[in-house]
Design an enzyme around this catalytic site. Structure first.
Site, PDB file in Angstrom:
ATOM      1  N   TYR A  60       5.039  -9.002  -2.947  1.00 17.69           N
ATOM      2  CA  TYR A  60       4.290  -7.735  -2.932  1.00 17.69           C
ATOM      3  C   TYR A  60       2.847  -7.983  -2.507  1.00 17.69           C
ATOM      4  CZ  TYR A  60       2.556  -3.181  -4.507  1.00 17.69           C
ATOM      5  OH  TYR A  60       1.980  -1.932  -4.563  1.00 17.69           O
ATOM      6  N   ASP A  61       2.233  -8.986  -3.081  1.00 17.59           N
ATOM      7  CA  ASP A  61       0.832  -9.282  -2.764  1.00 17.59           C
ATOM      8  C   ASP A  61       0.663  -9.702  -1.307  1.00 17.59           C
ATOM      9  OD1 ASP A  61      -2.008  -9.970  -3.496  1.00 17.59           O
ATOM     10  OD2 ASP A  61      -1.296 -11.969  -2.942  1.00 17.59           O
ATOM     11  N   MET A  62       1.620 -10.451  -0.789  1.00 16.84           N
ATOM     12  CA  MET A  62       1.512 -10.958   0.585  1.00 16.84           C
ATOM     13  C   MET A  62       1.719  -9.854   1.625  1.00 16.84           C
ATOM     14  SD  MET A  62       1.001 -14.368   0.555  1.00 16.84           S
ATOM     15  CE  MET A  62       1.722 -15.049   2.031  1.00 16.84           C
TER      16      MET A  62
END
Length: 269
Positions: free
Chosen positions: A238-240
């Site tokens: 999700y963060d990437m």
């Protein structure tokens, strides 16, 4: 009395209803005449009405009138029904109440707590004592999914398209680090000596699956380590990819199998 006053009842009618209600009160509600003698006097005593005799109070209340309009037939009917409902004697309950037994209640609560391994007999959290368990090979596998947009999925499949680097590789490293830090994240988990960690990142349609298998030789299982690894791996994906969308959905995190303990789980669908 709110409904009575809204219907425009006179003071005399209100006094009758209050009188009927007071007569139906249990003895525990008595003692209103002692209010004026209390140190912390309630708001009901403001105005000095309590200094008058009962006859004077009734005369004072009857001398006031909330409404001078005549009572209509419909309103009179409502008042009659309301008065009858309020003054109706309470039926004697036929239900037999079991006397309160504090000792039995305490014993039942303590018996319930004894079924929860992470709580002591007082309900306080505790870490389970595993010193009496035998050391065996423990294996657990868990997985989860994250639903991505088409643009985010391209970033997963093409490592060169993401300025942060390879989404899959970073997610794998994050899962491994999370497994080793599980005891620091989950308060009552034991610190384990992990023998091996295997992380796979798979693509299925628009879903990315993170599957983590953990091995350890010890007295307790490693399902929490596997589940923690999956969760952090999905959060890393999700963060990437959040630069292209914030509509990703992490779902279906679950334990697939665990072996080596008293209660083994396998082939979870």
């Amino acid at each position: 009395l709110r409904d009575c006053m809204r219907l425009g009842m006179s003071d005399e009618e209100l006094v009758k209803i209050v009188s009927a209600a007071v007569k139906r009160k249990h003895p525990q509600h008595a003692g209103m005449l002692n209010l004026s003698k209390r140190k912390n006097r309630p708001m009901i005593l403001i105005g000095g009405l309590h200094t008058l005799s009962v006859a004077q109070q009734n005369a004072f209340l009857l001398s006031r009138s909330y409404s001078s309009q005549p009572v209509s037939h419909s309103r009179s009917h409502k008042l009659t029904n309301l008065y009858q409902r309020i003054t109706r004697p309470r039926p004697v309950s036929s239900v037999t109440h079991t006397p309160y037994n504090r000792s039995s209640m305490v014993c039942s609560f303590q018996n319930y707590l004894s079924t929860l391994s992470h709580l002591d007999k007082f309900g306080d959290p505790k870490m389970v004592d595993i010193s009496g368990k035998s050391s065996t090979l423990r294996v657990a596998t868990a997985e989860g999914r994250i639903q991505l947009s088409s643009r985010a999925l391209e970033m997963v499949l093409d490592p060169g398209s993401n300025p942060k680097g390879s989404v899959m590789n970073v997610a794998q490293l994050a899962s491994i680090m999370a497994v080793k830090k599980t005891a620091d994240l989950i308060p009552l988990c034991h610190s384990l000596s992990v023998s091996g960690i295997d992380v796979k990142v798979l693509v299925e349609d628009k879903d990315v699956i993170v599957r983590v298998s953990v091995k350890s030789v010890g007295e307790t299982g490693v399902e929490m380590e596997a589940l923690t690894g999956v969760s952090v791996g999905l959060l890393t994906i999700y963060d990437m990819t959040k630069s292209v969308s914030h509509e990703h959905v992490i779902t279906n995190i679950r334990l697939l199998s665990k072996t080596g303990g008293v209660r083994n789980v396998s082939n979870v669908q």
